[in-house]
Design a protein around this motif. Sequence first.
Motif, PDB file in Angstrom:
ATOM      1  N   ILE A   1       0.835  -1.208   0.000  1.00  0.00           N
ATOM      2  CA  ILE A   1       0.000   0.000   0.000  1.00  0.00           C
ATOM      3  C   ILE A   1       0.865   1.252   0.000  1.00  0.00           C
ATOM      4  O   ILE A   1       0.493   2.293  -0.547  1.00  0.00           O
ATOM      5  CB  ILE A   1      -0.931  -0.010   1.230  1.00  0.00           C
ATOM      6  CG1 ILE A   1      -1.936  -1.153   1.111  1.00  0.00           C
ATOM      7  CG2 ILE A   1      -1.665   1.304   1.378  1.00  0.00           C
ATOM      8  CD1 ILE A   1      -2.812  -1.306   2.338  1.00  0.00           C
ATOM      9  N   HIS A   2       2.016   1.176   0.642  1.00  0.00           N
ATOM     10  CA  HIS A   2       3.014   2.241   0.656  1.00  0.00           C
ATOM     11  C   HIS A   2       2.423   3.616   0.982  1.00  0.00           C
ATOM     12  O   HIS A   2       2.644   4.596   0.263  1.00  0.00           O
ATOM     13  CB  HIS A   2       3.765   2.289  -0.673  1.00  0.00           C
ATOM     14  CG  HIS A   2       4.770   1.168  -0.816  1.00  0.00           C
ATOM     15  ND1 HIS A   2       5.885   1.069  -0.020  1.00  0.00           N
ATOM     16  CD2 HIS A   2       4.797   0.091  -1.645  1.00  0.00           C
ATOM     17  CE1 HIS A   2       6.573  -0.019  -0.352  1.00  0.00           C
ATOM     18  NE2 HIS A   2       5.925  -0.634  -1.338  1.00  0.00           N
ATOM     19  N   GLY A   3       1.670   3.656   2.072  1.00  0.00           N
ATOM     20  CA  GLY A   3       1.248   4.930   2.619  1.00  0.00           C
ATOM     21  C   GLY A   3       0.036   5.582   1.989  1.00  0.00           C
ATOM     22  O   GLY A   3      -0.370   6.670   2.410  1.00  0.00           O
ATOM     23  N   SER A   4      -0.574   4.975   0.984  1.00  0.00           N
ATOM     24  CA  SER A   4      -1.685   5.615   0.268  1.00  0.00           C
ATOM     25  C   SER A   4      -2.995   5.517   1.044  1.00  0.00           C
ATOM     26  O   SER A   4      -3.544   4.430   1.225  1.00  0.00           O
ATOM     27  CB  SER A   4      -1.866   4.985  -1.118  1.00  0.00           C
ATOM     28  OG  SER A   4      -3.023   5.506  -1.748  1.00  0.00           O
TER      29      SER A   4
ATOM     30  N   ALA B   1       4.551   1.341   4.629  1.00  0.00           N
ATOM     31  CA  ALA B   1       5.261   2.618   4.659  1.00  0.00           C
ATOM     32  C   ALA B   1       5.353   3.261   3.291  1.00  0.00           C
ATOM     33  O   ALA B   1       5.603   2.596   2.280  1.00  0.00           O
ATOM     34  CB  ALA B   1       6.664   2.415   5.230  1.00  0.00           C
ATOM     35  N   GLY B   2       5.167   4.587   3.275  1.00  0.00           N
ATOM     36  CA  GLY B   2       5.409   5.368   2.079  1.00  0.00           C
ATOM     37  C   GLY B   2       6.899   5.558   1.850  1.00  0.00           C
ATOM     38  O   GLY B   2       7.734   5.265   2.710  1.00  0.00           O
TER      39      GLY B   2
ATOM     40  N   ASN C   1       2.755   9.469  -0.308  1.00  0.00           N
ATOM     41  CA  ASN C   1       3.862  10.212   0.290  1.00  0.00           C
ATOM     42  C   ASN C   1       3.420  10.892   1.581  1.00  0.00           C
ATOM     43  O   ASN C   1       2.224  11.077   1.831  1.00  0.00           O
ATOM     44  CB  ASN C   1       4.397  11.257  -0.693  1.00  0.00           C
ATOM     45  CG  ASN C   1       5.002  10.618  -1.931  1.00  0.00           C
ATOM     46  OD1 ASN C   1       5.637   9.572  -1.847  1.00  0.00           O
ATOM     47  ND2 ASN C   1       4.800  11.234  -3.083  1.00  0.00           N
ATOM     48  N   TYR C   2       4.392  11.272   2.385  1.00  0.00           N
ATOM     49  CA  TYR C   2       4.143  12.000   3.622  1.00  0.00           C
ATOM     50  C   TYR C   2       4.513  13.462   3.436  1.00  0.00           C
ATOM     51  O   TYR C   2       5.172  13.832   2.459  1.00  0.00           O
ATOM     52  CB  TYR C   2       4.967  11.404   4.767  1.00  0.00           C
ATOM     53  CG  TYR C   2       4.762   9.927   4.968  1.00  0.00           C
ATOM     54  CD1 TYR C   2       3.529   9.424   5.390  1.00  0.00           C
ATOM     55  CD2 TYR C   2       5.796   9.022   4.735  1.00  0.00           C
ATOM     56  CE1 TYR C   2       3.343   8.061   5.572  1.00  0.00           C
ATOM     57  CE2 TYR C   2       5.610   7.659   4.919  1.00  0.00           C
ATOM     58  CZ  TYR C   2       4.387   7.185   5.330  1.00  0.00           C
ATOM     59  OH  TYR C   2       4.195   5.843   5.517  1.00  0.00           O
ATOM     60  N   TYR C   3       4.074  14.291   4.385  1.00  0.00           N
ATOM     61  CA  TYR C   3       4.419  15.705   4.327  1.00  0.00           C
ATOM     62  C   TYR C   3       4.765  16.194   5.723  1.00  0.00           C
ATOM     63  O   TYR C   3       4.373  15.615   6.735  1.00  0.00           O
ATOM     64  CB  TYR C   3       3.264  16.541   3.748  1.00  0.00           C
ATOM     65  CG  TYR C   3       2.072  16.631   4.672  1.00  0.00           C
ATOM     66  CD1 TYR C   3       1.933  17.716   5.555  1.00  0.00           C
ATOM     67  CD2 TYR C   3       1.087  15.655   4.682  1.00  0.00           C
ATOM     68  CE1 TYR C   3       0.848  17.797   6.419  1.00  0.00           C
ATOM     69  CE2 TYR C   3       0.007  15.723   5.535  1.00  0.00           C
ATOM     70  CZ  TYR C   3      -0.109  16.795   6.400  1.00  0.00           C
ATOM     71  OH  TYR C   3      -1.175  16.873   7.256  1.00  0.00           O
TER      72      TYR C   3
ATOM     73  N   MET D   1       4.872   8.722   9.502  1.00  0.00           N
ATOM     74  CA  MET D   1       4.510   7.333   9.256  1.00  0.00           C
ATOM     75  C   MET D   1       3.633   6.783  10.377  1.00  0.00           C
ATOM     76  O   MET D   1       2.616   6.120  10.143  1.00  0.00           O
ATOM     77  CB  MET D   1       5.789   6.512   9.132  1.00  0.00           C
ATOM     78  CG  MET D   1       5.649   5.196   8.445  1.00  0.00           C
ATOM     79  SD  MET D   1       7.255   4.359   8.320  1.00  0.00           S
ATOM     80  CE  MET D   1       8.162   5.498   7.271  1.00  0.00           C
ATOM     81  N   THR D   2       4.033   7.070  11.604  1.00  0.00           N
ATOM     82  CA  THR D   2       3.284   6.597  12.764  1.00  0.00           C
ATOM     83  C   THR D   2       1.880   7.177  12.785  1.00  0.00           C
ATOM     84  O   THR D   2       0.896   6.463  13.037  1.00  0.00           O
ATOM     85  CB  THR D   2       4.038   6.975  14.056  1.00  0.00           C
ATOM     86  OG1 THR D   2       5.312   6.326  14.064  1.00  0.00           O
ATOM     87  CG2 THR D   2       3.252   6.570  15.293  1.00  0.00           C
TER      88      THR D   2
END
Length: 322
Positions: free
Chosen positions: A23-26, A52-53, A91-93, A119-120
Amino acid sequence: MGLFNRKKNNYSKQVRILFTSDIHGSDIVFKKFLNAGKMYKVDALIIGGDLAGKALIPIIELNDGNYEIDGNRFSKDLLAQKISEIRNQGNYYVIVSREEFEDMKRDKRKVDEAFKNAMTEVVRSWIRIAEERYKGLDIPIYVNLGNDDPEYLFDVLDESDIMIKTEGKVVNIDKYEMISYGYVNPTPWHTPREMPEEKLYEALKHEVEKLSNPSEAIFNFHAPPYGSNLDNAPLLDENLKPVVKGGEIVFTHVGSQAVRKIIEETQPLLGLHGHIHESRGFDKIGRTIVINPGSEYSEGLLHAALVVLEGGKVKAYQFIIG
């Protein structure tokens, strides 16, 4: 005759499983997965790893009230839209001042800390969503970590009653036992959870020894078996660029020899795998059906596999993409 009747009754119920991986964070892929679980009336959902993204996008808050991403300015009115675009791509921001941004460029530890916090919080938000949507339904969501996932995410999963970590455990899905393992054979990317094939085989063998009947078990191993329809990926050169011949990308097998060996030796009922995004496929290794649903998380597309078990056998399986 009584023994045969008893075994038949044990497996007479149809068991429906929905499996996804990478899934990589989506956010959007995770929500689609939950929706699909309800739509297909499954008994259990399984996420096979790589929550994780892969990227952290700094959003710089400017002194004039505007914002900037990668040198492109935009107004506060567009902030929510930009954040949504970032998250839907997995992705994260992090919102920082110009000074904080420069400080992060100089200190990798601060980048790592921002990654961990983002991420957490995303996994915690998924837990909240899952608990809201599946409250009272008695449908477990089994979650494993993959090679890209830092192990502190296991601690986050421990905070949930519905998203249940699986690695190191034997999980019963109705009468079917499942073991899970998220480490993979070495990759060119040197991700957090890799190990040599020899060590990986010993770890998998240790997990198999926990089963009461491996031949009727589910192997939820993130790495796909080597030399199958599940492990084709572009051949890379010394610069980690795809090799192209005759105008076409050259593909090669990159799965795990250890995973293949343990499947050949024990012949479980079903193998659930991921890791190689571009290699969506089914295959058989002896009597064992193995599945990789693939992944297009950055496009916001859910790739999943619906598997129906009945009578101690895999009755049906199909891909779900959307």
